[in-house]
Design a protein around this motif. Structure first.
Motif, PDB file in Angstrom:
ATOM      1  N   ALA A 300       0.835  -1.202   0.000  1.00 42.69           N
ATOM      2  CA  ALA A 300       0.000   0.000   0.000  1.00 42.69           C
ATOM      3  C   ALA A 300       0.868   1.249   0.000  1.00 42.69           C
ATOM      4  O   ALA A 300       0.555   2.237  -0.682  1.00 42.69           O
ATOM      5  N   GLU A 301       1.966   1.235   0.734  1.00 43.08           N
ATOM      6  CA  GLU A 301       2.858   2.390   0.751  1.00 43.08           C
ATOM      7  C   GLU A 301       3.427   2.666  -0.639  1.00 43.08           C
ATOM      8  O   GLU A 301       3.515   3.818  -1.075  1.00 43.08           O
ATOM      9  N   VAL A 302       3.814   1.600  -1.336  1.00 42.61           N
ATOM     10  CA  VAL A 302       4.354   1.761  -2.691  1.00 42.61           C
ATOM     11  C   VAL A 302       3.283   2.317  -3.625  1.00 42.61           C
ATOM     12  O   VAL A 302       3.540   3.207  -4.447  1.00 42.61           O
ATOM     13  N   ALA A 303       2.054   1.789  -3.508  1.00 40.25           N
ATOM     14  CA  ALA A 303       0.968   2.260  -4.367  1.00 40.25           C
ATOM     15  C   ALA A 303       0.640   3.729  -4.091  1.00 40.25           C
ATOM     16  O   ALA A 303       0.397   4.511  -5.022  1.00 40.25           O
ATOM     17  N   ILE A 304       0.645   4.110  -2.816  1.00 48.47           N
ATOM     18  CA  ILE A 304       0.361   5.508  -2.470  1.00 48.47           C
ATOM     19  C   ILE A 304       1.469   6.405  -2.994  1.00 48.47           C
ATOM     20  O   ILE A 304       1.211   7.510  -3.502  1.00 48.47           O
ATOM     21  N   ASP A 305       2.719   5.955  -2.903  1.00 47.54           N
ATOM     22  CA  ASP A 305       3.830   6.732  -3.470  1.00 47.54           C
ATOM     23  C   ASP A 305       3.672   6.892  -4.975  1.00 47.54           C
ATOM     24  O   ASP A 305       3.990   7.945  -5.536  1.00 47.54           O
ATOM     25  N   ARG A 306       3.194   5.831  -5.629  1.00 51.22           N
ATOM     26  CA  ARG A 306       3.003   5.882  -7.078  1.00 51.22           C
ATOM     27  C   ARG A 306       1.952   6.936  -7.430  1.00 51.22           C
ATOM     28  O   ARG A 306       2.114   7.690  -8.390  1.00 51.22           O
ATOM     29  N   MET A 307       0.885   7.001  -6.658  1.00 54.70           N
ATOM     30  CA  MET A 307      -0.110   8.039  -6.888  1.00 54.70           C
ATOM     31  C   MET A 307       0.472   9.408  -6.556  1.00 54.70           C
ATOM     32  O   MET A 307       0.192  10.403  -7.238  1.00 54.70           O
ATOM     33  N   GLY A 308       1.331   9.451  -5.527  1.00 58.22           N
ATOM     34  CA  GLY A 308       1.979  10.713  -5.172  1.00 58.22           C
ATOM     35  C   GLY A 308       2.872  11.237  -6.274  1.00 58.22           C
ATOM     36  O   GLY A 308       3.045  12.454  -6.421  1.00 58.22           O
ATOM     37  N   ASP A 309       3.471  10.331  -7.063  1.00 53.07           N
ATOM     38  CA  ASP A 309       4.314  10.761  -8.186  1.00 53.07           C
ATOM     39  C   ASP A 309       3.521  11.619  -9.165  1.00 53.07           C
ATOM     40  O   ASP A 309       4.082  12.491  -9.835  1.00 53.07           O
ATOM     41  N   ILE A 310       2.219  11.344  -9.262  1.00 54.29           N
ATOM     42  CA  ILE A 310       1.365  12.140 -10.147  1.00 54.29           C
ATOM     43  C   ILE A 310       0.902  13.416  -9.442  1.00 54.29           C
ATOM     44  O   ILE A 310       1.086  14.529  -9.931  1.00 54.29           O
ATOM     45  N   LEU A 311       0.306  13.243  -8.262  1.00 53.52           N
ATOM     46  CA  LEU A 311      -0.311  14.379  -7.584  1.00 53.52           C
ATOM     47  C   LEU A 311       0.710  15.396  -7.097  1.00 53.52           C
ATOM     48  O   LEU A 311       0.364  16.572  -6.906  1.00 53.52           O
ATOM     49  N   GLU A 312       1.951  14.961  -6.879  1.00 50.58           N
ATOM     50  CA  GLU A 312       2.975  15.883  -6.389  1.00 50.58           C
ATOM     51  C   GLU A 312       3.925  16.342  -7.485  1.00 50.58           C
ATOM     52  O   GLU A 312       4.891  17.057  -7.210  1.00 50.58           O
TER      53      GLU A 312
END
Length: 583
Positions: A300-312
């Motif tokens: 889940a942490e990796v997936a959230i980071d992956r979404m963060g790559d877009i949103l951030e």
């Protein structure tokens, strides 16, 4: 994990309420387990104490009812919040992607992007509806049990507690390793997904070259890399899980030994010892759940980071006080000593180029000289590292994105069409266009010839990416779209590359019409036959314009363009200036 999620979904109060609710559920479960002790004590110590046993049974039923009601309530709240998380993250990603510079998409594979939006958001939602609840409850339940056992007998409380710090230490130490392997596994899966899409899209090429049955090396390498990543992940995940499980079982053994020792020594009633040992058996269950959640937490942490790559991802800065191009010169293009590097590799160095409003200019030069980058900097795919790119006398960084996009139409070499009708693919450029305007633009690009021979005419669906049309037909759609948009600047990136004679003629006619309408047209020319009628030709080499002028003048100059022309066309050496004048 939750801190990462709150960075992207800033609703801490809602998460705190859920956490408190799950903590209450965990405490109620712990109290339910503790209530077994007096029940078993009453049953085992004296069969005549049935009244007391029934009283404790009533307490257990009451606690059970409260536990089920609380769990149902917070579970519904969790699912509701999870839906909000998924909806908000996906909508935020879509909104944010519209703000990112076009250059961001150049370095991000579509497979990775689709994986982030389609899979990461549901995974992030799962942290709220599944992972986080179980984790909170699995910590709150043992904590409540340990507190209750300490109140019953502090020595047994210590025995219950002894394994917990060691188990937490194993999880803490192995966390970074597991997370790295999860990230590697995720990257390998994304690469395999991207290569699979590429393999499907490359079928026409593979079959036409007789390679369809010979395998696809990039996909095979990606799948092998995915298998290696999964094997490595399983190996590295198994060791800490075994260690954690062993420590939990050793803790249960410690409780068992302590209970027997105290009971044999007469320091603990036999009924209490049996009751506490039964409790210990149930105490181990929530601790074991933490081990099962361990991999899910890291994933889940990796997936959230992956979404963060877009949103951030940082959009290009918008000007605080946007300017408008000067009247009368709003379509003039100017590069003033521009320096630009892509991923620390210099592409343009001190490039200077000027194209007057309403003029046409072809960019010619060897592959890798920076021609495509020039077009992309006009559309502000990226910001320059030095110098300035001006449109209508105004630095493109001082134009709002909306103003810039209104003034520029782009025709890429690989035109992408939406899986919709031909008409709707044109209307993207001008939704309010009348049918007459639509057909005028189509006729100018000779798209009407394509429409007339299709059975469904304008309603013909073009397939995903426009695959039901040929490359030349897709380019006709793109040219018609540029004509319909009626932007003052048109950028064409090798629009006639790899086209047959008929489609090249159609696209070239559309290009001439754009120029005749007073548009500023900048073209990257793959076929030199299309550049001879341009007002200017700029020869680009090693990231700078080394020659600029009309076709005939550049041939007479016998410079880099003349040499390039002669090598490409097989023509004899350039004529002397006098001969050139009489040609």
């Amino acid at each position: 994990m939750i801190r990462q999620l709150l960075r992207l979904w800033p609703h801490a109060a809602e998460v705190r309420r859920l956490t408190a609710g799950y903590a209450v559920v965990g405490v109620l479960q712990g109290a339910l387990l503790l209530a077994l002790v007096p029940l078993l004590r009453a049953l085992l110590a004296d069969p005549a104490r049935t009244g007391e046993a029934f009283a404790w049974l009533a307490v257990i039923l009451g606690l059970g009812g409260l536990y089920l009601a609380a769990q149902a309530r917070v579970r519904v709240a969790a699912y509701r919040t999870a839906n909000r998380v998924m909806r908000d993250l996906q909508h935020s990603a879509g909104d944010h992607l519209r703000l990112l510079p076009l250059g961001w998409f150049v370095g991000n594979a579509s497979g990775r992007l689709a994986r982030a939006v389609a899979q990461s958001a549901p995974t992030a939602a799962g942290t709220v509806s599944h992972i986080w609840p179980e984790l909170v409850a699995s910590i709150a339940t043992p904590a409540a049990v340990i507190v209750g056992v300490c109140l019953l007998d502090w020595r047994m409380g210590i025995a219950f507690l002894v394994a917990v710090p060691l188990a937490m230490l194993v999880l803490r130490r192995s966390g970074p390793v597991v997370r790295r392997t999860q990230a590697d596994m995720d990257a390998a899966s994304a690469e395999a997904a991207g290569r699979t899409i590429e393999f499907a899209q490359a079928q026409p090429v593979l079959r036409s070259t007789g390679r369809a049955l010979a395998g696809f090396a990039p996909l095979e390498r990606a799948l092998e890399g995915q298998r290696r990543a999964f094997r490595r992940s399983l190996t590295l995940h198994t060791v800490p899980q075994f260690a954690y499980t062993a420590i939990v079982q050793l803790g249960f053994t410690a409780v068992l030994l302590a209970g027997v020792w105290l009971a044999v020594g007469g320091q603990l009633a036999a009924a209490d010892a049996v009751a506490l040992l039964v409790l210990a058996a149930r105490f181990v269950e929530p601790l074991a759940v933490v081990a099962n959640l361990f991999g899910a937490i890291r994933a889940a942490e990796v997936a959230i980071d992956r979404m963060g790559d877009i949103l951030e991802a940082e959009p290009l800065p918008e000007p605080a006080h946007p300017r408008e191009p000067a009247p009368g010169s709003g379509a003039a293009i100017e590069f003033d000593a521009v320096d630009f590097a892509y991923r620390d590799v210099p592409v343009l160095t001190g490039l200077t180029l000027s194209v007057p409003a309403g003029a046409s200019c072809a960019l010619v030069g060897p592959s890798g000289s920076g021609k495509t980058t020039i077009l992309r900097l006009i559309a502000r795919f990226w910001d320059v590292d030095g110098g300035a790119v001006r449109l209508g006398g105004v630095d493109v960084r001082e134009l709002s994105t909306a103003t810039l996009m209104e003034r520029v139409a782009i025709v890429f070499q690989d035109t992408y069409l939406f899986d919709d009708s031909i008409e709707e693919n044109l209307r993207i450029a001008a939704p309010e266009a009348t049918p007459a305007q639509l057909r005028t633009a189509a006729a100018a690009a000779r798209l009407d010839q394509v429409v007339d021979r299709l059975p469904d005419g304008w309603s013909t669906r073009v397939g995903e990416g426009g695959t039901s049309l040929s490359g030349g037909e897709r380019q006709r759609v793109a040219i018609a779209r540029a004509l319909l948009k009626d932007a003052p600047v048109v950028l064409l990136d090798e629009a006639t590359a790899a086209l047959d004679a008929e489609n090249e003629a159609a696209v070239a006619a559309g290009m001439r019409l754009l120029s005749a309408q007073g548009k500023t047209v900048l073209v990257i020319a793959h076929r030199l036959s299309t550049v001879t009628g341009m007002d200017q030709i700029a020869f680009v080499e090693d990231g700078r314009v080394v020659e600029q002028g009309g076709h005939e003048r550049l041939l007479r100059a016998r410079g880099r363009y003349a040499d390039f022309w002669n090598r490409r066309t097989g023509a004899p050496a350039a004529l002397p200036a006098e001969a050139g004048k009489t040609r």
